[in-house]
Scaffold this motif. Structure first.
Motif, PDB file in Angstrom:
ATOM      1  N   MET A   1       4.741 -24.505  10.825  1.00 46.07           N
ATOM      2  CA  MET A   1       4.882 -23.896  12.155  1.00 46.07           C
ATOM      3  C   MET A   1       3.522 -23.704  12.794  1.00 46.07           C
ATOM      4  SD  MET A   1       7.939 -21.171  11.956  1.00 46.07           S
ATOM      5  CE  MET A   1       6.840 -20.104  11.098  1.00 46.07           C
ATOM      6  N   ILE A   2       3.506 -23.857  14.100  1.00 49.06           N
ATOM      7  CA  ILE A   2       2.241 -23.763  14.817  1.00 49.06           C
ATOM      8  C   ILE A   2       2.049 -22.335  15.312  1.00 49.06           C
ATOM      9  CG2 ILE A   2       1.016 -24.547  16.863  1.00 49.06           C
ATOM     10  CD1 ILE A   2       2.490 -27.223  16.469  1.00 49.06           C
ATOM     11  N   VAL A   3       0.871 -21.777  15.040  1.00 50.00           N
ATOM     12  CA  VAL A   3       0.556 -20.451  15.558  1.00 50.00           C
ATOM     13  C   VAL A   3      -0.572 -20.621  16.556  1.00 50.00           C
ATOM     14  CG1 VAL A   3      -0.134 -18.110  14.980  1.00 50.00           C
ATOM     15  CG2 VAL A   3       1.221 -19.438  13.378  1.00 50.00           C
ATOM     16  N   SER A   4      -0.229 -20.745  17.841  1.00 53.19           N
ATOM     17  CA  SER A   4      -1.270 -20.899  18.849  1.00 53.19           C
ATOM     18  C   SER A   4      -1.063 -19.836  19.915  1.00 53.19           C
ATOM     19  CB  SER A   4      -1.216 -22.297  19.457  1.00 53.19           C
ATOM     20  OG  SER A   4      -0.008 -22.457  20.148  1.00 53.19           O
ATOM     21  N   ALA A   5      -2.048 -19.739  20.793  1.00 50.55           N
ATOM     22  CA  ALA A   5      -1.982 -18.719  21.833  1.00 50.55           C
ATOM     23  C   ALA A   5      -0.907 -19.063  22.861  1.00 50.55           C
ATOM     24  CB  ALA A   5      -3.337 -18.596  22.509  1.00 50.55           C
TER      25      ALA A   5
END
Lengths: 303, 440
Positions: free
Chosen positions: A1-5
């Motif tokens: 999973m991507i954790v970006s702003a």
């Protein structure tokens, strides 16, 4: 999973798509020019300027170890506009040089402190072509008859002919109706907004009236419509705020029309746009939007 | 219903609410274990009031703080306290938490109701709200009792109940306004009473006419339609932001760094208004909330009533997931927070859980800025986002600060429209933290 702003979604209208839509909106007028002036007098010029520009941009980007962005469409917009602002029958080698100068020199090296083009590359190339090759670049040909500039021709054409584009002029600048169709498309798509074109056209009319001329004639001749919708709307070299754009459009139109009418220099639009471009970074620093909750305008101390 | 016209060049976001706007709220089965963070609000972390092994019922106080800016926390299930330790917080990092094993009996605590609420004073009503641990349920999570206690001398003439919910996908507030219109109106009445305001505007997006109608009927039934107005607002994402809402309803601008009470306004989210009504009428603490669960990765998208402290994992397991999930977000896609660990619990300000596929999030590589100024056109407060990013990236955050960097509330519109895919919000946030850290 991507954790970006945040944000986590994005509109689908990206830069590449915008550029190709601009090109599509120019095509009707360009095709008209090819048909009206004949393929032999137009296609070599168009393809030479496109070829020169695309190769030059790729070459410069490779030399500077930048990613090669030729296919994102931006150089194509530059040179389609350059090609359309060249006179039919121009020596294709000059067109090739113009295209190469536009992207290889102007776009790559004449930049602001943040790396964006300072000057409209197509218009710089156009101005250089005029000053270096004054005679061939300002000789407009229709049916084998040459004249110095469209404004200097003998019996004036009718408004209808002017509107449709049945007149001498640069390859892609003559057909007001098809340029308006293309400009309308860009407005409808939200790619350009109305402030710059309207300010430009109002500026043309105002200057024309001030000099005691027929404003319709000045709107429909030269490159007024092409400039209003496709040239001063170049985002990189025009101001960012609405008041800045209105001032920029009006001032550019005034200078352009004044040059066209009062001097022998034939492509006043190109020169005026380049002059206006120098003011853009300054305008952006001075003319900012009022920020919510403040009375004064947002200060931009230094850039 | 009065309609306010849109006045700004804001792109219509794809709302993507088809799957949830019509979905009536359903209770989600409570998990076997809940982890209830001791801070779910802006303010001080609570001290636990229970120990491992204690028996608790729903609504029992499990954490409180002597600090003014704080909000009590309560058990959301009945059962045995397994542990007073820590759990990952959906806003990042770890947080002290009370972990409770659910016995499945759903026994409630003895509720304490304010005697004669109609005759009670502001302080008693605020105390009831504070006791119930009500804090903002729209994202920021400011303790409601504090918000309803504006500094002495401020005159509040308008209460705004915010039912805008401009974030795509989310419809929890919409459903709450529709299904609990009476409680919304009741909450608004208490808020008016507490802050001494003569008038309330409930702001609803113009496409949620069902909720607007329900609210108007509820106002009539409560006999308050002369002092409570339902106003239809433009369906613009940023129109629901507190600053913009106050401006478009009253023509007043909250000064930079200021609060709504500086311009005579107290605003509360619509779900918070319901929690306030329940706190005063029923003495009921905030132990559960409605969240929207949606996104292409969700099998049964909808609106679910979920116990505070339920893990995201449990929620997603109950609704089912499908396909490759690109990211899981707490809140909406514009301002929500991507989660790396799905054991995080649902907290009071959790408006939704989104499981987005990569086609939905559409994140693509950044290319060079072309100065198109679309970011300038869409900024709801008149900033020059591209310029802020330019100077922050060239190591001059103070120049950005002089250009009102800290007025940005990170709505994300600039980022959303940027054709060059520049992560503007991320850069702006990093500029803010660089400055804040340098001043520490």
């Amino acid at each position: 999973m991507i954790v970006s702003a945040s944000p986590h979604v994005r509109r689908s209208l990206g830069k590449k798509r915008v550029m190709w839509e601009v090109i599509a909106s120019l095509l009707p007028a360009a095709i008209f020019g090819v048909w009206y002036f004949g393929p032999a007098a137009t296609l070599p010029q168009l393809s030479a300027s496109i070829g020169g520009a695309v190769i030059a941009q790729g070459f410069v980007e490779r030399l500077r170890h930048h990613p090669v962005t030729v296919m994102d469409g931006a150089p194509w917009v530059t040179v389609v506009i350059l090609g359309m602002s060249l006179p039919p029958g121009l020596n294709p080698l000059i067109a090739l040089a113009g295209g190469a100068i536009a992207t290889g020199v102007v776009k790559a090296f004449i930049t602001t402190s943040t790396g964006r083009s300072l000057l409209n590359p197509a218009m710089v190339a156009r101005v250089l072509i005029v000053s270096e090759f004054l005679v061939p670049a300002t000789t407009f040909t229709v049916d084998g008859v040459s004249t110095a500039t469209p404004l200097a021709s003998g019996s004036p054409p009718s408004y209808l002919d002017l509107f449709l584009g049945m007149r001498i002029g640069s390859i892609g600048e003559t057909t007001a109706v098809l340029l308006l169709v293309g400009g309308g498309y860009l407005l409808w798509r939200g790619i350009i907004r109305w402030h710059l074109p309207v300010a430009y056209l109002v500026g043309v009319v105002a200057t024309s009236l001030l000099l005691g001329r027929d404003p319709f004639f000045d709107l429909l001749t030269g490159a007024s419509i092409l400039t209003a919708f496709f040239i001063i709307t170049d985002p990189t070299t025009s101001p960012a705020t609405v008041p800045g754009r209105v001032g920029f459009g009006f001032a550019t139109a005034t200078i352009a029309t004044f040059i066209r009418i009062t001097t022998l220099f034939p492509t006043g639009e190109a020169l005026a746009v380049v002059m206006g471009n120098f003011a853009t970074p300054f305008i952006d620093r001075v003319v900012t939007n009022r920020v919510y909750g403040t009375r004064r305008r947002a200060g931009r101390a230094s850039a | 219903m009065k309609l306010v016209r849109r006045h700004r060049n804001v792109p219509a976001l794809e709302a993507r609410k088809e799957a949830t706007a019509g979905a009536a709220t359903e209770p989600l089965s409570a998990p076997d274990v809940v982890a209830i963070p001791l801070r779910q609000h802006i303010g001080e972390t609570c001290e636990p009031t229970v120990r491992a092994g204690d028996r608790v019922r729903i609504g029992d106080l499990i954490g409180e703080s002597p600090a003014v800016v704080s909000a009590n926390v309560h058990a959301s299930v009945s059962g045995r306290v397994r542990d007073v330790g820590a759990c990952p917080h959906p806003l990042g990092g770890d947080i002290g938490a009370v972990v409770i094993e659910n016995d499945g009996n759903d026994e409630w605590t003895d509720l304490y109701v304010v005697p004669d609420p109609e005759g009670a004073g502001s302080d008693a009503l605020r105390a009831a709200i504070r006791r119930a641990g009500v804090s903002g349920m729209a994202g920021a999570g400011f303790p409601a009792a504090v918000k309803l206690d504006p500094p002495a001398g401020s005159v509040i003439d308008t209460v705004i109940i915010n039912a805008m919910e401009g974030e795509p996908y989310l419809s929890a507030d919409h459903r709450t306004a529709l299904e609990h219109a009476d409680a919304v109106v009741d909450g608004a009445r208490w808020i008016m009473r507490i802050v001494g305001a003569p008038y309330t505007v409930i702001a609803v997006e113009s496409d949620k006419t069902d909720a607007a109608t329900a609210l108007e009927r509820a106002a009539e039934a409560a006999g308050v339609s002369s002092v409570l107005e339902v106003r239809l607002m433009p369906r613009d994402y940023a129109a629901g932001a507190e600053k913009i809402l106050v401006q478009s309803i009253l023509g007043r601008e909250i000064p930079g760094g200021g609060f709504p009470h500086d311009v005579g306004v107290v605003s509360q989210n619509v779900s918070t208004a319901v929690a306030i009504s329940q706190a005063i009428r029923l003495g009921r603490p905030l132990t559960e909330r409605v969240i929207t669960v949606a996104g292409e990765g969700v099998q049964r998208p909808g609106n679910y009533l979920v116990r505070i402290g339920t893990s995201f994992d449990h929620v997603l397991e109950q609704v089912g997931t499908i396909g490759d999930i690109d990211r899981v977000i707490m809140g909406g896609p514009m301002m929500g927070i991507a989660q790396g660990d799905l054991s995080v619990p649902v907290i009071k300000p959790t408006t939704g859980i989104l499981a987005l596929s990569s086609t939905e999030s559409r994140r693509v590589p950044e290319v060079a800025c072309i100065h198109c100024a679309w970011c300038v056109e869409v900024c709801p407060i008149g900033l020059m986002p591209f310029f802020l990013v330019d100077v922050i990236r060239s190591g001059e955050p103070l120049t950005a600060e002089a250009s009102h960097l800290f007025d940005c509330f990170e709505c994300g519109l600039c980022d959303y429209v940027c054709p060059s895919n520049i992560p503007l919000v991320e850069v702006i946030r990093s500029g803010k933290s660089t400055i804040s850290e340098s001043r520490r």
